[in-house]
Write an enzyme that holds these catalytic residues in place. Sequence first.
Site, PDB file in Angstrom:
ATOM      1  N   ALA A  12       0.888  -1.141  -0.112  1.00  0.00           N
ATOM      2  CA  ALA A  12       0.126  -0.094  -0.038  1.00  0.00           C
ATOM      3  C   ALA A  12       0.715   1.334   0.031  1.00  0.00           C
ATOM      4  O   ALA A  12       0.325   2.153   0.177  1.00  0.00           O
ATOM      5  CB  ALA A  12      -0.908  -0.064   1.070  1.00  0.00           C
ATOM      6  N   SER A  13       2.053   1.219  -0.358  1.00  0.00           N
ATOM      7  CA  SER A  13       2.982   2.462  -0.268  1.00  0.00           C
ATOM      8  C   SER A  13       2.709   3.318  -1.413  1.00  0.00           C
ATOM      9  O   SER A  13       3.043   4.561  -1.528  1.00  0.00           O
ATOM     10  CB  SER A  13       4.286   2.094  -0.437  1.00  0.00           C
ATOM     11  OG  SER A  13       4.701   1.015  -1.366  1.00  0.00           O
ATOM     12  N   ARG A  14       2.194   2.637  -2.598  1.00  0.00           N
ATOM     13  CA  ARG A  14       1.890   3.313  -3.756  1.00  0.00           C
ATOM     14  C   ARG A  14       0.855   2.532  -4.727  1.00  0.00           C
ATOM     15  O   ARG A  14       0.586   1.442  -4.317  1.00  0.00           O
ATOM     16  CB  ARG A  14       3.283   3.598  -4.738  1.00  0.00           C
ATOM     17  CG  ARG A  14       3.883   2.436  -4.768  1.00  0.00           C
ATOM     18  CD  ARG A  14       5.665   2.468  -5.246  1.00  0.00           C
ATOM     19  NE  ARG A  14       6.379   1.443  -5.034  1.00  0.00           N
ATOM     20  CZ  ARG A  14       6.456   0.587  -6.225  1.00  0.00           C
ATOM     21  NH1 ARG A  14       6.126   0.905  -7.327  1.00  0.00           N
ATOM     22  NH2 ARG A  14       7.327  -0.532  -6.077  1.00  0.00           N
ATOM     23  N   VAL A  63       6.297  -9.687   1.994  1.00  0.00           N
ATOM     24  CA  VAL A  63       5.249 -10.663   1.931  1.00  0.00           C
ATOM     25  C   VAL A  63       5.552 -11.904   1.443  1.00  0.00           C
ATOM     26  O   VAL A  63       5.127 -12.937   1.498  1.00  0.00           O
ATOM     27  CB  VAL A  63       4.177 -10.033   1.120  1.00  0.00           C
ATOM     28  CG1 VAL A  63       3.555  -8.617   1.748  1.00  0.00           C
ATOM     29  CG2 VAL A  63       4.602  -9.874  -0.633  1.00  0.00           C
ATOM     30  N   TYR A 154       4.303 -14.646 -14.135  1.00  0.00           N
ATOM     31  CA  TYR A 154       3.235 -13.617 -13.451  1.00  0.00           C
ATOM     32  C   TYR A 154       1.895 -14.193 -13.900  1.00  0.00           C
ATOM     33  O   TYR A 154       1.073 -14.093 -12.843  1.00  0.00           O
ATOM     34  CB  TYR A 154       3.442 -12.193 -14.408  1.00  0.00           C
ATOM     35  CG  TYR A 154       2.503 -11.284 -13.786  1.00  0.00           C
ATOM     36  CD1 TYR A 154       2.717 -10.502 -12.470  1.00  0.00           C
ATOM     37  CD2 TYR A 154       1.488 -10.665 -14.469  1.00  0.00           C
ATOM     38  CE1 TYR A 154       1.811  -9.550 -12.001  1.00  0.00           C
ATOM     39  CE2 TYR A 154       0.463  -9.755 -14.052  1.00  0.00           C
ATOM     40  CZ  TYR A 154       0.956  -9.073 -12.901  1.00  0.00           C
ATOM     41  OH  TYR A 154       0.122  -8.234 -12.223  1.00  0.00           O
ATOM     42  N   ALA A 156       1.076 -17.260 -14.229  1.00  0.00           N
ATOM     43  CA  ALA A 156       0.958 -18.687 -13.282  1.00  0.00           C
ATOM     44  C   ALA A 156       0.601 -18.087 -11.867  1.00  0.00           C
ATOM     45  O   ALA A 156      -0.206 -18.665 -11.236  1.00  0.00           O
ATOM     46  CB  ALA A 156       2.258 -19.584 -13.260  1.00  0.00           C
ATOM     47  N   ILE A 187      -3.555  -0.757 -15.799  1.00  0.00           N
ATOM     48  CA  ILE A 187      -3.899   0.432 -14.859  1.00  0.00           C
ATOM     49  C   ILE A 187      -2.723   1.426 -14.786  1.00  0.00           C
ATOM     50  O   ILE A 187      -1.448   0.787 -14.657  1.00  0.00           O
ATOM     51  CB  ILE A 187      -4.106  -0.001 -13.327  1.00  0.00           C
ATOM     52  CG1 ILE A 187      -5.226  -1.229 -13.507  1.00  0.00           C
ATOM     53  CG2 ILE A 187      -4.542   1.097 -12.499  1.00  0.00           C
ATOM     54  CD1 ILE A 187      -6.649  -0.871 -14.177  1.00  0.00           C
TER      55      ILE A 187
HETATM   56  P1  NAP Z   1       3.211  -1.014  -7.978  1.00  0.00           P
HETATM   57  O1  NAP Z   1       2.671   0.260  -8.276  1.00  0.00           O
HETATM   58  O2  NAP Z   1       4.313  -1.594  -8.642  1.00  0.00           O
HETATM   59  O3  NAP Z   1       3.149  -1.248  -6.346  1.00  0.00           O
HETATM   60  C1  NAP Z   1       3.622  -2.442  -5.868  1.00  0.00           C
HETATM   61  C2  NAP Z   1       3.332  -2.364  -4.477  1.00  0.00           C
HETATM   62  O4  NAP Z   1       3.665  -3.769  -3.865  1.00  0.00           O
HETATM   63  C3  NAP Z   1       4.238  -1.602  -3.711  1.00  0.00           C
HETATM   64  O5  NAP Z   1       3.468  -0.965  -2.674  1.00  0.00           O
HETATM   65  C4  NAP Z   1       5.317  -2.375  -3.494  1.00  0.00           C
HETATM   66  O6  NAP Z   1       5.866  -1.817  -2.199  1.00  0.00           O
HETATM   67  C5  NAP Z   1       4.657  -3.689  -2.982  1.00  0.00           C
HETATM   68  N1  NAP Z   1       5.471  -4.773  -2.894  1.00  0.00           N
HETATM   69  C6  NAP Z   1       6.163  -5.509  -3.961  1.00  0.00           C
HETATM   70  N2  NAP Z   1       6.818  -6.679  -3.420  1.00  0.00           N
HETATM   71  C7  NAP Z   1       6.401  -6.556  -2.039  1.00  0.00           C
HETATM   72  C8  NAP Z   1       6.954  -7.355  -1.101  1.00  0.00           C
HETATM   73  N3  NAP Z   1       8.020  -8.489  -1.483  1.00  0.00           N
HETATM   74  N4  NAP Z   1       6.591  -7.248   0.177  1.00  0.00           N
HETATM   75  C9  NAP Z   1       5.798  -6.257   0.345  1.00  0.00           C
HETATM   76  N5  NAP Z   1       5.137  -5.216  -0.375  1.00  0.00           N
HETATM   77  C10 NAP Z   1       5.448  -5.475  -1.875  1.00  0.00           C
HETATM   78  O7  NAP Z   1       2.166  -2.065  -8.446  1.00  0.00           O
HETATM   79  P2  NAP Z   1       0.546  -1.882  -9.034  1.00  0.00           P
HETATM   80  O8  NAP Z   1       0.308  -1.532 -10.351  1.00  0.00           O
HETATM   81  O9  NAP Z   1      -0.278  -0.833  -8.011  1.00  0.00           O
HETATM   82  O10 NAP Z   1      -0.019  -3.464  -8.509  1.00  0.00           O
HETATM   83  C11 NAP Z   1      -0.799  -3.823  -7.592  1.00  0.00           C
HETATM   84  C12 NAP Z   1      -1.346  -5.107  -7.835  1.00  0.00           C
HETATM   85  O11 NAP Z   1      -2.178  -5.048  -8.891  1.00  0.00           O
HETATM   86  C13 NAP Z   1      -0.331  -6.232  -8.041  1.00  0.00           C
HETATM   87  O12 NAP Z   1      -0.745  -7.333  -7.569  1.00  0.00           O
HETATM   88  C14 NAP Z   1      -0.296  -6.130  -9.356  1.00  0.00           C
HETATM   89  O13 NAP Z   1      -0.114  -7.426  -9.937  1.00  0.00           O
HETATM   90  C15 NAP Z   1      -1.780  -5.808  -9.700  1.00  0.00           C
HETATM   91  N6  NAP Z   1      -2.061  -5.554 -11.126  1.00  0.00           N
HETATM   92  C16 NAP Z   1      -1.640  -4.557 -11.647  1.00  0.00           C
HETATM   93  C17 NAP Z   1      -1.884  -4.119 -12.912  1.00  0.00           C
HETATM   94  C18 NAP Z   1      -1.530  -2.615 -13.579  1.00  0.00           C
HETATM   95  O14 NAP Z   1      -1.628  -2.640 -14.746  1.00  0.00           O
HETATM   96  N7  NAP Z   1      -0.842  -1.902 -12.742  1.00  0.00           N
HETATM   97  C19 NAP Z   1      -2.715  -4.916 -13.781  1.00  0.00           C
HETATM   98  C20 NAP Z   1      -3.034  -6.139 -13.191  1.00  0.00           C
HETATM   99  C21 NAP Z   1      -2.883  -6.427 -12.086  1.00  0.00           C
HETATM  100  P3  NAP Z   1       7.350  -0.970  -2.287  1.00  0.00           P
HETATM  101  O15 NAP Z   1       6.910   0.549  -2.607  1.00  0.00           O
HETATM  102  O16 NAP Z   1       8.190  -0.819  -0.907  1.00  0.00           O
HETATM  103  O17 NAP Z   1       8.145  -1.612  -3.415  1.00  0.00           O
END
Ligand code: NAP
Length: 246
Positions: A12-14, A63, A154, A156, A187
């Site tokens: 939830a940091s970003r 996590v 991813y 999988a 997104i």
């Molecule tokens: P993002 O902007 O890259 O943010 C990822 C978040 O996950 C950050 O808060 C990050 O923390 C945290 N994170 C990553 N590895 C971690 C770990 N080992 N332990 C704890 N926290 C961890 O990603 P997003 O686009 O918001 O994606 C969020 C979710 O939606 C993900 O599951 C992604 O697969 C899914 N999703 C995204 C999209 C898209 O188009 N963006 C599409 C489909 C699904 P830090 O800031 O500390 O790195």
Amino acid sequence: MSDVKTALVTGASRGIGFVVASKLAEAGYHLAICGTTQTTIDKAAGKIRDANGVEVIAQAVDVSDRDQIQGFVKNTAKHFGRLDVLVNNAGITRDNISMRMKAEEWDAVIDTNLSSVFNAMQAALRPMMKARNGRIINISSVVAGMGNPGQLNYCASKGGVEAMTRSLAREIGSRGITVNAVAPGFIATDMTADLGEDAHAQLTSQIPLGRLGQPEDIASAVCFLASDAAGYITGQVLHVNGGMYM
Ligand code: NAP
């Protein structure tokens, strides 16, 4: 036990996780949020607290580490005396074509996106079962259904998340706990920021609504599934993708 409902959101940091946590806070939930580093998760928590006046626990948690994520879930339930909503959102990509995919790329994505979700859900079951109430919402992806070249690991992980969602929904429905997934399309977050202009245009042309989604689009779906209005929905994957996959 707190009178106020409590939600835990990973990653939830970003990006999507930050907006999901913010919207849940707007709806009045106390929060526990995590990310990989203490300074960035503290900053996010400060913004949410200032805007909504709710209590927010913020912790650096990897996590992909079973003890860390399970400890965070258990401590959250202990601190607030309840855990109403668990949102498994943290996720990463490590893209490569299958022939070149390294073991570390496979392992990192499976550990972070799939095993973490099982471990968090397992730890959440005790407080939720005791309360005979709970909402688990897992963030999947449109590519779990579509497939995507270069993202075998991813895809999988997200396919596994959807299968686990259905299995756990069947296992614990009788205890008043629902388990659902939200599958975002493309997104606008850091995860998709590196797409070049050509790839961006090519993608947008495949989306009937003609734009990339915003984190708010996903957060609205998560808040709906967490709400009383969604009480009879379980084992479902809610697609939020502008129509790119139907
Ligand atoms: P993002 O902007 O890259 O943010 C990822 C978040 O996950 C950050 O808060 C990050 O923390 C945290 N994170 C990553 N590895 C971690 C770990 N080992 N332990 C704890 N926290 C961890 O990603 P997003 O686009 O918001 O994606 C969020 C979710 O939606 C993900 O599951 C992604 O697969 C899914 N999703 C995204 C999209 C898209 O188009 N963006 C599409 C489909 C699904 P830090 O800031 O500390 O790195």
